[in-house]
Design a protein around this motif. Structure first.
Motif, PDB file in Angstrom:
ATOM      1  N   LEU A 190       5.960   5.244  10.319  1.00 34.16           N
ATOM      2  CA  LEU A 190       4.546   5.150   9.942  1.00 34.16           C
ATOM      3  C   LEU A 190       3.661   5.120  11.182  1.00 34.16           C
ATOM      4  O   LEU A 190       2.653   5.821  11.252  1.00 34.16           O
ATOM      5  CB  LEU A 190       4.287   3.912   9.082  1.00 34.16           C
ATOM      6  N   ILE A 191       4.036   4.343  12.175  1.00 39.94           N
ATOM      7  CA  ILE A 191       3.238   4.246  13.406  1.00 39.94           C
ATOM      8  C   ILE A 191       3.125   5.609  14.079  1.00 39.94           C
ATOM      9  O   ILE A 191       2.049   6.008  14.523  1.00 39.94           O
ATOM     10  CB  ILE A 191       3.834   3.186  14.360  1.00 39.94           C
ATOM     11  N   VAL A 192       4.221   6.353  14.154  1.00 39.57           N
ATOM     12  CA  VAL A 192       4.212   7.688  14.748  1.00 39.57           C
ATOM     13  C   VAL A 192       3.321   8.624  13.935  1.00 39.57           C
ATOM     14  O   VAL A 192       2.520   9.383  14.489  1.00 39.57           O
ATOM     15  CB  VAL A 192       5.650   8.246  14.886  1.00 39.57           C
ATOM     16  N   ALA A 193       3.430   8.568  12.605  1.00 40.72           N
ATOM     17  CA  ALA A 193       2.620   9.446  11.749  1.00 40.72           C
ATOM     18  C   ALA A 193       1.131   9.151  11.916  1.00 40.72           C
ATOM     19  O   ALA A 193       0.323  10.069  11.992  1.00 40.72           O
ATOM     20  CB  ALA A 193       3.042   9.289  10.288  1.00 40.72           C
ATOM     21  N   ILE A 194       0.773   7.880  11.983  1.00 34.13           N
ATOM     22  CA  ILE A 194      -0.638   7.525  12.196  1.00 34.13           C
ATOM     23  C   ILE A 194      -1.088   7.978  13.572  1.00 34.13           C
ATOM     24  O   ILE A 194      -2.176   8.524  13.741  1.00 34.13           O
ATOM     25  CB  ILE A 194      -0.863   6.013  12.007  1.00 34.13           C
ATOM     26  N   GLY A 195      -0.250   7.743  14.590  1.00 34.72           N
ATOM     27  CA  GLY A 195      -0.582   8.197  15.943  1.00 34.72           C
ATOM     28  C   GLY A 195      -0.808   9.694  16.005  1.00 34.72           C
ATOM     29  O   GLY A 195      -1.749  10.165  16.650  1.00 34.72           O
ATOM     30  N   ASN A 196       0.041  10.464  15.330  1.00 31.63           N
ATOM     31  CA  ASN A 196      -0.121  11.922  15.290  1.00 31.63           C
ATOM     32  C   ASN A 196      -1.417  12.306  14.571  1.00 31.63           C
ATOM     33  O   ASN A 196      -2.115  13.231  14.991  1.00 31.63           O
ATOM     34  CB  ASN A 196       1.070  12.581  14.591  1.00 31.63           C
ATOM     35  N   TYR A 197      -1.734  11.612  13.488  1.00 27.01           N
ATOM     36  CA  TYR A 197      -2.962  11.888  12.747  1.00 27.01           C
ATOM     37  C   TYR A 197      -4.188  11.608  13.619  1.00 27.01           C
ATOM     38  O   TYR A 197      -5.117  12.405  13.671  1.00 27.01           O
ATOM     39  CB  TYR A 197      -3.011  11.055  11.468  1.00 27.01           C
ATOM     40  N   ILE A 198      -4.186  10.502  14.324  1.00 25.28           N
ATOM     41  CA  ILE A 198      -5.328  10.136  15.179  1.00 25.28           C
ATOM     42  C   ILE A 198      -5.483  11.113  16.337  1.00 25.28           C
ATOM     43  O   ILE A 198      -6.595  11.471  16.707  1.00 25.28           O
ATOM     44  CB  ILE A 198      -5.174   8.689  15.693  1.00 25.28           C
ATOM     45  N   ALA A 199      -4.353  11.572  16.885  1.00 22.34           N
ATOM     46  CA  ALA A 199      -4.373  12.453  18.059  1.00 22.34           C
ATOM     47  C   ALA A 199      -4.811  13.870  17.765  1.00 22.34           C
ATOM     48  O   ALA A 199      -5.227  14.595  18.657  1.00 22.34           O
ATOM     49  CB  ALA A 199      -2.984  12.475  18.708  1.00 22.34           C
ATOM     50  N   THR A 211       2.699  13.248   3.554  1.00 23.38           N
ATOM     51  CA  THR A 211       3.838  12.349   3.474  1.00 23.38           C
ATOM     52  C   THR A 211       3.311  10.997   3.008  1.00 23.38           C
ATOM     53  O   THR A 211       2.313  10.513   3.535  1.00 23.38           O
ATOM     54  CB  THR A 211       4.527  12.204   4.840  1.00 23.38           C
ATOM     55  N   VAL A 212       3.973  10.402   2.037  1.00 28.23           N
ATOM     56  CA  VAL A 212       3.526   9.119   1.489  1.00 28.23           C
ATOM     57  C   VAL A 212       4.368   8.002   2.102  1.00 28.23           C
ATOM     58  O   VAL A 212       5.590   8.063   2.118  1.00 28.23           O
ATOM     59  CB  VAL A 212       3.640   9.108  -0.042  1.00 28.23           C
ATOM     60  N   PHE A 213       3.666   6.990   2.616  1.00 30.92           N
ATOM     61  CA  PHE A 213       4.309   5.831   3.240  1.00 30.92           C
ATOM     62  C   PHE A 213       3.977   4.585   2.428  1.00 30.92           C
ATOM     63  O   PHE A 213       2.880   4.469   1.886  1.00 30.92           O
ATOM     64  CB  PHE A 213       3.802   5.627   4.672  1.00 30.92           C
ATOM     65  N   GLU A 214       4.916   3.663   2.361  1.00 31.72           N
ATOM     66  CA  GLU A 214       4.650   2.357   1.760  1.00 31.72           C
ATOM     67  C   GLU A 214       4.736   1.304   2.854  1.00 31.72           C
ATOM     68  O   GLU A 214       5.627   1.353   3.702  1.00 31.72           O
ATOM     69  CB  GLU A 214       5.636   2.049   0.636  1.00 31.72           C
ATOM     70  N   VAL A 215       3.776   0.369   2.824  1.00 26.85           N
ATOM     71  CA  VAL A 215       3.709  -0.681   3.828  1.00 26.85           C
ATOM     72  C   VAL A 215       3.068  -1.913   3.216  1.00 26.85           C
ATOM     73  O   VAL A 215       2.255  -1.813   2.300  1.00 26.85           O
ATOM     74  CB  VAL A 215       2.904  -0.192   5.076  1.00 26.85           C
ATOM     75  N   GLN A 216       3.440  -3.065   3.720  1.00 24.54           N
ATOM     76  CA  GLN A 216       2.792  -4.315   3.345  1.00 24.54           C
ATOM     77  C   GLN A 216       1.579  -4.513   4.252  1.00 24.54           C
ATOM     78  O   GLN A 216       1.597  -4.116   5.430  1.00 24.54           O
ATOM     79  CB  GLN A 216       3.753  -5.497   3.507  1.00 24.54           C
ATOM     80  N   ALA A 217       0.525  -5.123   3.707  1.00 26.20           N
ATOM     81  CA  ALA A 217      -0.683  -5.350   4.486  1.00 26.20           C
ATOM     82  C   ALA A 217      -1.357  -6.647   4.046  1.00 26.20           C
ATOM     83  O   ALA A 217      -1.175  -7.101   2.916  1.00 26.20           O
ATOM     84  CB  ALA A 217      -1.647  -4.178   4.314  1.00 26.20           C
ATOM     85  N   LEU A 218      -2.122  -7.232   4.971  1.00 22.14           N
ATOM     86  CA  LEU A 218      -2.873  -8.452   4.696  1.00 22.14           C
ATOM     87  C   LEU A 218      -4.368  -8.166   4.750  1.00 22.14           C
ATOM     88  O   LEU A 218      -4.841  -7.461   5.655  1.00 22.14           O
ATOM     89  CB  LEU A 218      -2.574  -9.524   5.753  1.00 22.14           C
ATOM     90  N   VAL A 219      -5.127  -8.755   3.825  1.00 22.94           N
ATOM     91  CA  VAL A 219      -6.581  -8.639   3.839  1.00 22.94           C
ATOM     92  C   VAL A 219      -7.114  -9.502   4.983  1.00 22.94           C
ATOM     93  O   VAL A 219      -6.844 -10.702   5.042  1.00 22.94           O
ATOM     94  CB  VAL A 219      -7.196  -9.109   2.499  1.00 22.94           C
ATOM     95  N   LEU A 256       0.846  -1.190   0.000  1.00 17.65           N
ATOM     96  CA  LEU A 256       0.000   0.000   0.000  1.00 17.65           C
ATOM     97  C   LEU A 256       0.879   1.236   0.000  1.00 17.65           C
ATOM     98  O   LEU A 256       1.897   1.276   0.702  1.00 17.65           O
ATOM     99  CB  LEU A 256      -0.906   0.043   1.234  1.00 17.65           C
ATOM    100  N   ARG A 257       0.487   2.217  -0.750  1.00 21.27           N
ATOM    101  CA  ARG A 257       1.131   3.539  -0.746  1.00 21.27           C
ATOM    102  C   ARG A 257       0.094   4.495  -0.171  1.00 21.27           C
ATOM    103  O   ARG A 257      -0.930   4.754  -0.798  1.00 21.27           O
ATOM    104  CB  ARG A 257       1.538   3.926  -2.161  1.00 21.27           C
ATOM    105  N   ILE A 258       0.344   4.988   1.053  1.00 18.18           N
ATOM    106  CA  ILE A 258      -0.638   5.750   1.826  1.00 18.18           C
ATOM    107  C   ILE A 258      -0.159   7.183   2.047  1.00 18.18           C
ATOM    108  O   ILE A 258       0.865   7.397   2.696  1.00 18.18           O
ATOM    109  CB  ILE A 258      -0.872   5.098   3.209  1.00 18.18           C
ATOM    110  N   PRO A 259      -0.908   8.184   1.557  1.00 13.61           N
ATOM    111  CA  PRO A 259      -0.580   9.577   1.883  1.00 13.61           C
ATOM    112  C   PRO A 259      -1.220   9.965   3.209  1.00 13.61           C
ATOM    113  O   PRO A 259      -2.416   9.766   3.412  1.00 13.61           O
ATOM    114  CB  PRO A 259      -1.185  10.371   0.715  1.00 13.61           C
ATOM    115  N   LEU A 260      -0.431  10.481   4.134  1.00 20.71           N
ATOM    116  CA  LEU A 260      -0.951  10.928   5.431  1.00 20.71           C
ATOM    117  C   LEU A 260      -0.709  12.423   5.597  1.00 20.71           C
ATOM    118  O   LEU A 260       0.388  12.906   5.306  1.00 20.71           O
ATOM    119  CB  LEU A 260      -0.273  10.186   6.580  1.00 20.71           C
ATOM    120  N   PRO A 261      -1.725  13.141   6.073  1.00 24.04           N
ATOM    121  CA  PRO A 261      -1.546  14.577   6.308  1.00 24.04           C
ATOM    122  C   PRO A 261      -0.438  14.815   7.333  1.00 24.04           C
ATOM    123  O   PRO A 261      -0.265  14.032   8.263  1.00 24.04           O
ATOM    124  CB  PRO A 261      -2.888  15.033   6.861  1.00 24.04           C
ATOM    125  N   ASN A 262       0.302  15.888   7.154  1.00 25.16           N
ATOM    126  CA  ASN A 262       1.331  16.261   8.125  1.00 25.16           C
ATOM    127  C   ASN A 262       0.691  17.028   9.266  1.00 25.16           C
ATOM    128  O   ASN A 262      -0.195  17.854   9.040  1.00 25.16           O
ATOM    129  CB  ASN A 262       2.419  17.105   7.449  1.00 25.16           C
TER     130      ASN A 262
END
Length: 117
Positions: free
Chosen positions: A107-116, A74-82, A59-65
């Motif tokens: 990525l974990i920090v960026a998602i945490g910041n987005y959620i917070a 910022t765009v992150f790439e990660v592997q994921a399972l359905v 997955l290529r995921i753009p996350l707001p800064n």
């Protein structure tokens, strides 16, 4: 069946995320998909196709800064399972739940910041 059987079973907080991600498969062009929500452990997507459970994708995921809406994502790439996929008339597609496979600390920090925020 008891109402509790339908209770939320997620271990991590999630937040709505409405953007497009790219699904990456070997030897195929990237496919754009809509997101529904995100947590530090996974992401919800909507797609026109029903992927098999257990399929591993990139997955290529753009996350707001954080801090400003004017800064580019910022765009992150990660592997994921359905983990699940079910057709949704409301979404006009398959709602797909994916779990991240070895996400980076960044990525974990960026998602945490987005959620917070």
């Amino acid at each position: 069946m008891e109402l509790n059987a339908f209770a939320e079973q997620r271990a991590h907080e999630r937040r709505p995320l409405r953007t497009q991600v790219e699904l990456l498969l070997p030897d195929r062009p990237a496919m754009a998909m809509r997101t529904t929500d995100i947590s530090v452990t996974g992401i919800g997507l909507v797609a026109s196709a029903n992927p098999p459970l257990g399929l591993r994708v990139g997955l290529r995921i753009p996350l707001p800064n954080p801090g400003t809406a004017l800064a580019p994502s910022t765009v992150f790439e990660v592997q994921a399972l359905v983990r699940h996929s079910v057709y949704s008339v409301r979404e006009n597609g398959f709602r797909i739940g994916m779990v991240f496979v070895q996400p980076t600390d960044k990525l974990i920090v960026a998602i945490g910041n987005y959620i917070a925020r």
